[in-house]
Motif scaffolding. Sequence first.
Motif, PDB file in Angstrom:
ATOM      1  N   LEU A 198       0.829  -1.208   0.000  1.00 26.39           N
ATOM      2  CA  LEU A 198       0.000   0.000   0.000  1.00 26.39           C
ATOM      3  C   LEU A 198       0.859   1.253   0.000  1.00 26.39           C
ATOM      4  CD1 LEU A 198      -2.855  -0.765   2.583  1.00 26.39           C
ATOM      5  CD2 LEU A 198      -2.937  -0.935   0.072  1.00 26.39           C
ATOM      6  N   ASP A 199       0.423   2.236  -0.793  1.00 20.46           N
ATOM      7  CA  ASP A 199       1.065   3.560  -0.739  1.00 20.46           C
ATOM      8  C   ASP A 199       0.745   4.184   0.613  1.00 20.46           C
ATOM      9  OD1 ASP A 199       1.494   6.475  -1.081  1.00 20.46           O
ATOM     10  OD2 ASP A 199       1.902   5.927  -3.159  1.00 20.46           O
ATOM     11  N   ILE A 200       1.772   4.709   1.247  1.00 22.63           N
ATOM     12  CA  ILE A 200       1.634   5.235   2.612  1.00 22.63           C
ATOM     13  C   ILE A 200       0.869   6.565   2.641  1.00 22.63           C
ATOM     14  CG2 ILE A 200       3.775   6.591   2.806  1.00 22.63           C
ATOM     15  CD1 ILE A 200       2.723   3.935   5.328  1.00 22.63           C
ATOM     16  N   ASN A 201       0.822   7.258   1.499  1.00 25.16           N
ATOM     17  CA  ASN A 201       0.052   8.510   1.372  1.00 25.16           C
ATOM     18  C   ASN A 201      -0.978   8.346   0.261  1.00 25.16           C
ATOM     19  OD1 ASN A 201       1.236  10.340   3.339  1.00 25.16           O
ATOM     20  ND2 ASN A 201       3.093  10.186   2.101  1.00 25.16           N
ATOM     21  N   ALA A 213      11.623   2.176  -9.865  1.00 26.63           N
ATOM     22  CA  ALA A 213      10.453   2.037 -10.735  1.00 26.63           C
ATOM     23  C   ALA A 213       9.235   1.507  -9.978  1.00 26.63           C
ATOM     24  CB  ALA A 213      10.782   1.098 -11.887  1.00 26.63           C
ATOM     25  N   HIS A 214       8.083   2.112 -10.217  1.00 25.44           N
ATOM     26  CA  HIS A 214       6.851   1.642  -9.569  1.00 25.44           C
ATOM     27  C   HIS A 214       5.638   2.070 -10.378  1.00 25.44           C
ATOM     28  CE1 HIS A 214       7.975   5.541  -7.809  1.00 25.44           C
ATOM     29  NE2 HIS A 214       6.675   5.795  -7.709  1.00 25.44           N
ATOM     30  N   ILE A 215       4.600   1.259 -10.259  1.00 21.88           N
ATOM     31  CA  ILE A 215       3.313   1.535 -10.900  1.00 21.88           C
ATOM     32  C   ILE A 215       2.302   1.792  -9.792  1.00 21.88           C
ATOM     33  CG2 ILE A 215       1.456   0.538 -12.304  1.00 21.88           C
ATOM     34  CD1 ILE A 215       3.610  -1.257 -13.615  1.00 21.88           C
ATOM     35  N   HIS A 216       1.583   2.898  -9.908  1.00 24.53           N
ATOM     36  CA  HIS A 216       0.502   3.184  -8.959  1.00 24.53           C
ATOM     37  C   HIS A 216      -0.775   2.507  -9.458  1.00 24.53           C
ATOM     38  CE1 HIS A 216       2.340   6.699  -6.737  1.00 24.53           C
ATOM     39  NE2 HIS A 216       3.064   6.776  -7.841  1.00 24.53           N
ATOM     40  N   LEU A 217      -1.460   1.792  -8.584  1.00 20.47           N
ATOM     41  CA  LEU A 217      -2.794   1.243  -8.868  1.00 20.47           C
ATOM     42  C   LEU A 217      -3.757   1.915  -7.897  1.00 20.47           C
ATOM     43  CD1 LEU A 217      -1.854  -2.561  -9.118  1.00 20.47           C
ATOM     44  CD2 LEU A 217      -2.188  -0.945 -11.012  1.00 20.47           C
ATOM     45  N   VAL A 252       1.989   6.103 -13.686  1.00 20.08           N
ATOM     46  CA  VAL A 252       3.426   6.063 -13.424  1.00 20.08           C
ATOM     47  C   VAL A 252       3.879   7.505 -13.251  1.00 20.08           C
ATOM     48  CG1 VAL A 252       5.703   5.495 -14.350  1.00 20.08           C
ATOM     49  CG2 VAL A 252       3.764   3.951 -14.750  1.00 20.08           C
ATOM     50  N   ILE A 253       4.434   7.820 -12.094  1.00 20.96           N
ATOM     51  CA  ILE A 253       4.937   9.177 -11.850  1.00 20.96           C
ATOM     52  C   ILE A 253       6.457   9.071 -11.676  1.00 20.96           C
ATOM     53  CG2 ILE A 253       4.654  11.309 -10.540  1.00 20.96           C
ATOM     54  CD1 ILE A 253       1.965  10.413 -11.632  1.00 20.96           C
ATOM     55  N   GLY A 254       6.872   8.606 -10.511  1.00 24.63           N
ATOM     56  CA  GLY A 254       8.306   8.341 -10.325  1.00 24.63           C
ATOM     57  C   GLY A 254       9.153   9.571 -10.092  1.00 24.63           C
ATOM     58  N   LEU A 255       8.526  10.684  -9.711  1.00 21.79           N
ATOM     59  CA  LEU A 255       9.312  11.897  -9.470  1.00 21.79           C
ATOM     60  C   LEU A 255       9.869  11.954  -8.054  1.00 21.79           C
ATOM     61  CD1 LEU A 255       7.031  14.457 -11.330  1.00 21.79           C
ATOM     62  CD2 LEU A 255       9.250  13.573 -12.074  1.00 21.79           C
ATOM     63  N   GLU A 256       9.311  11.116  -7.175  1.00 18.35           N
ATOM     64  CA  GLU A 256       9.687  11.189  -5.763  1.00 18.35           C
ATOM     65  C   GLU A 256      10.662  10.075  -5.376  1.00 18.35           C
ATOM     66  OE1 GLU A 256       7.334  10.488  -1.649  1.00 18.35           O
ATOM     67  OE2 GLU A 256       6.210  11.629  -3.143  1.00 18.35           O
ATOM     68  N   VAL A 257      10.357   8.872  -5.779  1.00 17.72           N
ATOM     69  CA  VAL A 257      11.190   7.722  -5.385  1.00 17.72           C
ATOM     70  C   VAL A 257      11.857   7.129  -6.630  1.00 17.72           C
ATOM     71  CG1 VAL A 257      11.196   5.421  -4.348  1.00 17.72           C
ATOM     72  CG2 VAL A 257       9.719   7.203  -3.396  1.00 17.72           C
ATOM     73  N   PRO A 258      13.205   7.112  -6.659  1.00 17.72           N
ATOM     74  CA  PRO A 258      13.919   6.641  -7.858  1.00 17.72           C
ATOM     75  C   PRO A 258      14.043   5.123  -7.920  1.00 17.72           C
ATOM     76  CG  PRO A 258      15.497   7.419  -6.246  1.00 17.72           C
ATOM     77  CD  PRO A 258      14.129   7.615  -5.632  1.00 17.72           C
TER      78      PRO A 258
HETATM   79  P1  AMP Z   1       6.330   9.021  -7.170  1.00 12.73           P
HETATM   80  O1  AMP Z   1       7.804   8.652  -7.152  1.00 12.73           O
HETATM   81  O2  AMP Z   1       6.137  10.466  -7.560  1.00 12.73           O
HETATM   82  O3  AMP Z   1       5.517   8.077  -8.015  1.00 12.73           O
HETATM   83  O4  AMP Z   1       5.785   8.930  -5.690  1.00 12.73           O
HETATM   84  C1  AMP Z   1       6.241   7.929  -4.807  1.00 12.73           C
HETATM   85  C2  AMP Z   1       5.087   7.357  -4.023  1.00 12.73           C
HETATM   86  O5  AMP Z   1       5.649   6.487  -3.053  1.00 12.73           O
HETATM   87  C3  AMP Z   1       4.225   8.379  -3.288  1.00 12.73           C
HETATM   88  O6  AMP Z   1       2.857   8.174  -3.631  1.00 12.73           O
HETATM   89  C4  AMP Z   1       4.496   8.083  -1.805  1.00 12.73           C
HETATM   90  O7  AMP Z   1       3.368   8.262  -0.983  1.00 12.73           O
HETATM   91  C5  AMP Z   1       4.931   6.619  -1.850  1.00 12.73           C
HETATM   92  N1  AMP Z   1       5.820   6.245  -0.757  1.00 12.73           N
HETATM   93  C6  AMP Z   1       6.959   6.859  -0.384  1.00 12.73           C
HETATM   94  N2  AMP Z   1       7.519   6.210   0.668  1.00 12.73           N
HETATM   95  C7  AMP Z   1       6.707   5.171   0.941  1.00 12.73           C
HETATM   96  C8  AMP Z   1       6.729   4.123   1.922  1.00 12.73           C
HETATM   97  N3  AMP Z   1       7.712   4.021   2.813  1.00 12.73           N
HETATM   98  N4  AMP Z   1       5.726   3.211   1.927  1.00 12.73           N
HETATM   99  C9  AMP Z   1       4.733   3.295   1.013  1.00 12.73           C
HETATM  100  N5  AMP Z   1       4.656   4.254   0.063  1.00 12.73           N
HETATM  101  C10 AMP Z   1       5.618   5.186   0.039  1.00 12.73           C
END
Ligand code: AMP
Length: 134
Positions: A28-31, A92-96, A84-90
């Motif tokens: 689960l996404d934490i936010n 790769a991840h897919i949001h569902l 797919v955003i990926g601007l925050e965490v480097p």
């Molecule tokens: P982005 O890289 O822009 O796709 O955003 C990264 C996503 O990762 C955001 O929606 C964050 O809420 C989520 N995120 C960051 N750290 C964590 C974590 N420790 N556990 C779950 N989700 C996270």
Amino acid sequence: MSSIFSKIVKGEIPSYKIAETKDFYAFLDINPLAKGHTLVIPKKEVDYLFDLKDDEYAGLQLFAKKVALAIKEVIPCTRIGVAVIGLEVPHAHIHLVPINGMGDLNFANPKLIIDAAEMKLISENIAKAFQNYL
Ligand code: AMP
């Protein structure tokens, strides 16, 4: 240095786990934008989704499909949106994201605050539903 998501995969940071295979992990996404908002990642640490090899990318998408079907079984919604955003965490991840309308997939929307007990319950229920797609 390991990404925050690699630390999650290794269990160094807790997560509300939904599913795991040899190569992929969902949690689960934490936010969250919505209840059941899930991230699907390759365990291999690659920053940009489209830098994955073809077989890795295809495998991730198939894994995401199964996770999305499981989310849809648990969370009342019209569709599971994919982003797919990926601007925050480097890593790769897919949001569902469970959605009922186009505006629900707007990442500028305020995030939900869901307490730990409910996050745990949501992840457990989706994890259970995922078993139907193995
Ligand atoms: P982005 O890289 O822009 O796709 O955003 C990264 C996503 O990762 C955001 O929606 C964050 O809420 C989520 N995120 C960051 N750290 C964590 C974590 N420790 N556990 C779950 N989700 C996270």
